[in-house]
Design a protein around this motif. Structure first.
Motif, PDB file in Angstrom:
ATOM      1  N   ILE A 195       0.890  -1.170   0.000  1.00  0.00           N
ATOM      2  CA  ILE A 195       0.000   0.000   0.000  1.00  0.00           C
ATOM      3  C   ILE A 195       0.923   1.214   0.000  1.00  0.00           C
ATOM      4  CG2 ILE A 195      -1.849   1.201   1.229  1.00  0.00           C
ATOM      5  CD1 ILE A 195      -2.933  -1.501   1.182  1.00  0.00           C
ATOM      6  N   ASP A 196       0.975   1.874  -1.106  1.00  0.00           N
ATOM      7  CA  ASP A 196       1.996   2.908  -1.260  1.00  0.00           C
ATOM      8  C   ASP A 196       1.548   4.234  -0.650  1.00  0.00           C
ATOM      9  OD1 ASP A 196       4.116   4.408  -1.882  1.00  0.00           O
ATOM     10  OD2 ASP A 196       3.799   4.407  -4.045  1.00  0.00           O
ATOM     11  N   LEU A 197       1.909   4.402   0.622  1.00  0.00           N
ATOM     12  CA  LEU A 197       1.604   5.686   1.267  1.00  0.00           C
ATOM     13  C   LEU A 197       2.918   6.386   1.609  1.00  0.00           C
ATOM     14  CD1 LEU A 197      -1.296   4.550   3.643  1.00  0.00           C
ATOM     15  CD2 LEU A 197      -1.502   5.788   1.505  1.00  0.00           C
ATOM     16  N   GLY A 198       3.941   6.073   0.859  1.00  0.00           N
ATOM     17  CA  GLY A 198       5.232   6.716   1.097  1.00  0.00           C
ATOM     18  C   GLY A 198       6.054   6.013   2.165  1.00  0.00           C
ATOM     19  N   LEU A 199       5.519   4.902   2.662  1.00  0.00           N
ATOM     20  CA  LEU A 199       6.268   4.157   3.681  1.00  0.00           C
ATOM     21  C   LEU A 199       7.244   3.223   3.000  1.00  0.00           C
ATOM     22  CD1 LEU A 199       3.469   2.842   6.009  1.00  0.00           C
ATOM     23  CD2 LEU A 199       5.312   4.373   6.669  1.00  0.00           C
ATOM     24  N   THR A 200       8.412   3.070   3.565  1.00  0.00           N
ATOM     25  CA  THR A 200       9.334   2.109   2.963  1.00  0.00           C
ATOM     26  C   THR A 200       9.206   0.782   3.695  1.00  0.00           C
ATOM     27  OG1 THR A 200      11.108   2.653   4.465  1.00  0.00           O
ATOM     28  CG2 THR A 200      10.989   3.926   2.405  1.00  0.00           C
ATOM     29  N   ARG A 201       9.620  -0.267   3.013  1.00  0.00           N
ATOM     30  CA  ARG A 201       9.620  -1.587   3.651  1.00  0.00           C
ATOM     31  C   ARG A 201      10.607  -1.581   4.829  1.00  0.00           C
ATOM     32  NH1 ARG A 201       8.769  -7.291   3.013  1.00  0.00           N
ATOM     33  NH2 ARG A 201       9.491  -7.883   5.074  1.00  0.00           N
ATOM     34  N   PHE A 211       5.343  12.772  12.813  1.00  0.00           N
ATOM     35  CA  PHE A 211       3.996  12.313  13.177  1.00  0.00           C
ATOM     36  C   PHE A 211       3.337  11.568  12.017  1.00  0.00           C
ATOM     37  CE2 PHE A 211      -0.542  12.746  13.930  1.00  0.00           C
ATOM     38  CZ  PHE A 211      -0.646  12.552  15.291  1.00  0.00           C
ATOM     39  N   TYR A 212       3.442  12.145  10.816  1.00  0.00           N
ATOM     40  CA  TYR A 212       2.726  11.592   9.656  1.00  0.00           C
ATOM     41  C   TYR A 212       3.179  10.166   9.320  1.00  0.00           C
ATOM     42  CZ  TYR A 212       6.751  12.086   6.631  1.00  0.00           C
ATOM     43  OH  TYR A 212       7.987  11.919   6.079  1.00  0.00           O
ATOM     44  N   LEU A 213       4.452   9.851   9.595  1.00  0.00           N
ATOM     45  CA  LEU A 213       4.968   8.512   9.262  1.00  0.00           C
ATOM     46  C   LEU A 213       4.171   7.429   9.987  1.00  0.00           C
ATOM     47  CD1 LEU A 213       8.879   8.726   9.352  1.00  0.00           C
ATOM     48  CD2 LEU A 213       7.424   8.065   7.417  1.00  0.00           C
ATOM     49  N   PHE A 214       3.918   7.676  11.274  1.00  0.00           N
ATOM     50  CA  PHE A 214       3.189   6.672  12.059  1.00  0.00           C
ATOM     51  C   PHE A 214       1.715   6.640  11.655  1.00  0.00           C
ATOM     52  CE2 PHE A 214       6.900   7.922  14.546  1.00  0.00           C
ATOM     53  CZ  PHE A 214       7.530   6.687  14.614  1.00  0.00           C
ATOM     54  N   ASP A 215       1.177   7.814  11.335  1.00  0.00           N
ATOM     55  CA  ASP A 215      -0.204   7.843  10.857  1.00  0.00           C
ATOM     56  C   ASP A 215      -0.345   7.069   9.546  1.00  0.00           C
ATOM     57  OD1 ASP A 215      -1.459   9.083  12.890  1.00  0.00           O
ATOM     58  OD2 ASP A 215      -2.140  10.812  11.715  1.00  0.00           O
ATOM     59  N   GLN A 216       0.657   7.201   8.679  1.00  0.00           N
ATOM     60  CA  GLN A 216       0.606   6.487   7.402  1.00  0.00           C
ATOM     61  C   GLN A 216       0.701   4.981   7.623  1.00  0.00           C
ATOM     62  OE1 GLN A 216      -0.678   8.555   5.695  1.00  0.00           O
ATOM     63  NE2 GLN A 216       0.623   9.085   3.967  1.00  0.00           N
ATOM     64  N   LEU A 217       1.510   4.586   8.606  1.00  0.00           N
ATOM     65  CA  LEU A 217       1.639   3.153   8.895  1.00  0.00           C
ATOM     66  C   LEU A 217       0.281   2.592   9.354  1.00  0.00           C
ATOM     67  CD1 LEU A 217       3.230   0.566   9.197  1.00  0.00           C
ATOM     68  CD2 LEU A 217       4.116   1.391  11.374  1.00  0.00           C
ATOM     69  N   LEU A 218      -0.356   3.348  10.229  1.00  0.00           N
ATOM     70  CA  LEU A 218      -1.690   2.939  10.692  1.00  0.00           C
ATOM     71  C   LEU A 218      -2.652   2.764   9.526  1.00  0.00           C
ATOM     72  CD1 LEU A 218      -2.708   5.211  13.682  1.00  0.00           C
ATOM     73  CD2 LEU A 218      -2.931   2.743  13.552  1.00  0.00           C
ATOM     74  N   ARG A 219      -2.631   3.733   8.633  1.00  0.00           N
ATOM     75  CA  ARG A 219      -3.561   3.676   7.492  1.00  0.00           C
ATOM     76  C   ARG A 219      -3.234   2.501   6.586  1.00  0.00           C
ATOM     77  NH1 ARG A 219      -4.188   9.673   5.196  1.00  0.00           N
ATOM     78  NH2 ARG A 219      -4.973   8.444   3.470  1.00  0.00           N
ATOM     79  N   ALA A 220      -1.927   2.241   6.414  1.00  0.00           N
ATOM     80  CA  ALA A 220      -1.537   1.124   5.546  1.00  0.00           C
ATOM     81  C   ALA A 220      -2.017  -0.205   6.137  1.00  0.00           C
ATOM     82  CB  ALA A 220      -0.028   1.110   5.352  1.00  0.00           C
ATOM     83  N   ILE A 221      -1.884  -0.371   7.466  1.00  0.00           N
ATOM     84  CA  ILE A 221      -2.337  -1.621   8.090  1.00  0.00           C
ATOM     85  C   ILE A 221      -3.855  -1.750   7.892  1.00  0.00           C
ATOM     86  CG2 ILE A 221      -2.517  -2.948  10.239  1.00  0.00           C
ATOM     87  CD1 ILE A 221      -0.112  -1.324  11.284  1.00  0.00           C
ATOM     88  N   ALA A 222      -4.546  -0.629   8.137  1.00  0.00           N
ATOM     89  CA  ALA A 222      -6.008  -0.666   8.002  1.00  0.00           C
ATOM     90  C   ALA A 222      -6.411  -1.013   6.573  1.00  0.00           C
ATOM     91  CB  ALA A 222      -6.606   0.674   8.414  1.00  0.00           C
ATOM     92  N   MET A 223      -5.725  -0.391   5.605  1.00  0.00           N
ATOM     93  CA  MET A 223      -6.111  -0.640   4.212  1.00  0.00           C
ATOM     94  C   MET A 223      -5.762  -2.065   3.792  1.00  0.00           C
ATOM     95  SD  MET A 223      -5.115   3.026   2.609  1.00  0.00           S
ATOM     96  CE  MET A 223      -5.485   2.692   0.909  1.00  0.00           C
ATOM     97  N   ALA A 224      -4.675  -2.604   4.344  1.00  0.00           N
ATOM     98  CA  ALA A 224      -4.274  -3.962   3.957  1.00  0.00           C
ATOM     99  C   ALA A 224      -5.206  -5.018   4.528  1.00  0.00           C
ATOM    100  CB  ALA A 224      -2.833  -4.229   4.397  1.00  0.00           C
ATOM    101  N   PHE A 225      -5.656  -4.815   5.767  1.00  0.00           N
ATOM    102  CA  PHE A 225      -6.359  -5.912   6.442  1.00  0.00           C
ATOM    103  C   PHE A 225      -7.804  -5.624   6.833  1.00  0.00           C
ATOM    104  CE2 PHE A 225      -1.854  -6.687   7.952  1.00  0.00           C
ATOM    105  CZ  PHE A 225      -1.604  -7.576   6.919  1.00  0.00           C
ATOM    106  N   LEU A 226      -8.131  -4.359   7.013  1.00  0.00           N
ATOM    107  CA  LEU A 226      -9.452  -4.080   7.575  1.00  0.00           C
ATOM    108  C   LEU A 226     -10.410  -3.747   6.449  1.00  0.00           C
ATOM    109  CD1 LEU A 226     -10.349  -4.127  10.530  1.00  0.00           C
ATOM    110  CD2 LEU A 226     -10.181  -1.646  10.539  1.00  0.00           C
ATOM    111  N   ASN A 227     -10.752  -4.721   5.624  1.00  0.00           N
ATOM    112  CA  ASN A 227     -11.548  -4.345   4.456  1.00  0.00           C
ATOM    113  C   ASN A 227     -12.934  -3.863   4.841  1.00  0.00           C
ATOM    114  OD1 ASN A 227     -12.490  -6.778   5.136  1.00  0.00           O
ATOM    115  ND2 ASN A 227     -12.094  -7.784   3.169  1.00  0.00           N
ATOM    116  N   ARG A 228     -13.321  -4.112   6.110  1.00  0.00           N
ATOM    117  CA  ARG A 228     -14.563  -3.528   6.595  1.00  0.00           C
ATOM    118  C   ARG A 228     -14.454  -2.003   6.547  1.00  0.00           C
ATOM    119  NH1 ARG A 228     -18.134  -4.545  11.552  1.00  0.00           N
ATOM    120  NH2 ARG A 228     -16.952  -6.410  11.899  1.00  0.00           N
TER     121      ARG A 228
END
Ligand code: HEM
Length: 402
Positions: A308-314, A367-384
């Motif tokens: 999920i490309d939100l600017g986060l690196t692996r 701050f935004y880095l951690f927010d992006q990580l949260l969003r990436a996890i949500a988008m990857a797994f929380l399809n609800r």
């Protein structure tokens, strides 16, 4: 035990902050006096499964009724809904009994837990989504069961279903008649019963080097609780997230009731966090170890978040895993180092927490880095979260074919 494993137990135990890490012992010594039942026979939970429902579900699969039962349960979501019609009578009778709250459940604590889950959802999401999720891949029994069962072939779907369990447990109405958790937990219990019947028939699981004849014992479920709930409690304390004693007790209580609904006998369910941490030191820390299956699962899970490309690196993700689980686990999983991200997390995560908790007046730069990580996890797994629909938990009728 070989010296290398003993060393690993001690260093991983230290990294996870689990006091008194001990080597695996043949004898179960956790006292039922520390349980919600307060007493018990003291039988090792390694030899305790879920006999009645295991037999009912095995018969259902052998009679070729799985599709019919899944179809009948389609749309069975809310706690207030009656057990669906069209189920084999033995199964509906069993569900009628097991949808009830245990006598020791305390609704006011559960309501507080729901509120606590809402207030601390960011951290819990990071702990369950990254820490607990990846820790499950270094719990050999869990990694092998998940990999070789049907859902192992589609980890995104499986992770979404597991998230729906966490989501329903955290919901403000989880245990109320308007909530969904009692249904979700019972559906999960049926899935586990099916896995106990199916997995021993898998030639791949049989060849995997597994060390138990029937998977998902009470012991195994407790291990998973410690890699999620107990681990979350430990991390929240370590990260100095403000929590009242009542919050901590309520959070534990929601897990106690969840474990009851998953079929763990009350004599094994820890009554306090002290008892839980003592049990974790006995049964979780010593078993952590890499497996081929776990390495593949970790790579799939991390890949799903990283894609999920939100600017986060692996590299950032790898380092967030190492930050939570320690370098030993990171090395087992072959997570490539990114020392810049490691430094950013070491400084940035505590600051992120302090800002969110209102202890810092100025928003930190990262701050935004951690927010992006949260969003990436949500988008990857929380399809609800994106589609508005629940991923239904259905009973499998086969293992992973390859
Ligand atoms: C299925 C939660 C413990 C192995 C599931 C599902 C949930 C869940 C929500 C349904 C998702 C799906 O069908 O894919 C939990 C929780 C646990 C726990 C909350 C303890 C606190 C365990 C343990 C093992 C295990 C200890 C193995 C050692 C599995 C397997 C499936 C499953 C193999 C079926 C996957 C498939 O569909 O093929 N679990 N589980 N679980 N669980 Fe668990």
């Amino acid at each position: 035990m070989p010296e290398m494993n003993r060393r690993a137990v001690l260093t991983v135990g230290a990294a996870l902050g689990l006091a008194g890490a001990v080597a695996p012992s043949a004898a179960w010594s956790w006292s039922p006096a520390g349980s919600v039942a307060g007493a018990g026979a003291g039988v090792d939970p390694q030899w305790v499964w879920d006999d009645e429902i295991d037999r009912i579900i095995a018969t259902m699969i052998q009679n070729g009724q799985t599709a019919q039962v899944n179809a009948a349960m389609d749309g069975w979501v809310n706690n207030w809904q009656p057990v669906p019609s069209g189920l084999p009578p033995e199964l509906s009778g069993w569900l009628d009994t097991h949808m009830k709250m245990p006598a020791w459940a305390d609704m006011s604590k559960l309501r507080r837990a729901a509120d606590f889950n809402r207030r601390k959802d960011t951290y819990l999401f990071m702990i369950y989504g990254v820490g607990g999720g990846i820790m499950s891949t270094v719990i050999p029994r869990e990694a092998r069961s998940v990999y070789h069962s049907k859902g192992g072939a589609d980890m995104q779907d499986r992770a979404a279903k597991t998230f729906s369990f966490g989501y329903d447990l955290s919901d403000i109405n989880a245990f109320e008649t308007t909530g969904e958790f009692r249904v979700t937990a019972n559906r999960t219990r049926l899935v586990h019963a099916a896995v106990r019947h199916l997995l021993p028939q898998s030639p791949h699981w049989q060849a995997s080097g597994h060390d138990e004849q029937i998977p998902i014992s009470n012991h195994d479920i407790l291990v998973t609780f410690h890699s999620t709930g107990t681990f979350a409690h430990k991390k929240l304390k370590e990260w100095r997230v403000p929590m009242s004693r009542a919050d901590e007790e309520a959070f534990l209580h929601s897990w106690q009731v969840a474990l009851h609904f998953l079929g763990v006998k009350d004599e094994y369910i820890p009554a306090s966090w002290d008892a839980a941490h003592a049990q974790a030191a006995q049964i979780l820390t010593p078993v952590l170890s890499p497996t081929n299956e776990g390495k593949v699962l970790a790579e799939v899970l991390l890949g799903l978040i990283a894609q999920i490309d939100l600017g986060l690196t692996r590299g950032f993700l790898n380092e967030f895993v190492r930050y939570q689980l320690g370098n030993e686990v990171g090395d087992w999983l072959g997570l490539k180092r990114d020392y810049v991200s490691a430094a950013t997390i070491r400084v940035g995560w505590p600051t992120y927490i302090a800002f969110r908790e209102g202890l810092l007046p100025v928003m930190p730069a990262n701050f935004y880095l951690f927010d992006q990580l949260l969003r990436a996890i949500a988008m990857a797994f929380l399809n609800r979260g994106t589609s508005g629909t629940t991923t239904a938990i259905t009973i499998p009728d086969m293992n992973r074919p390859t």
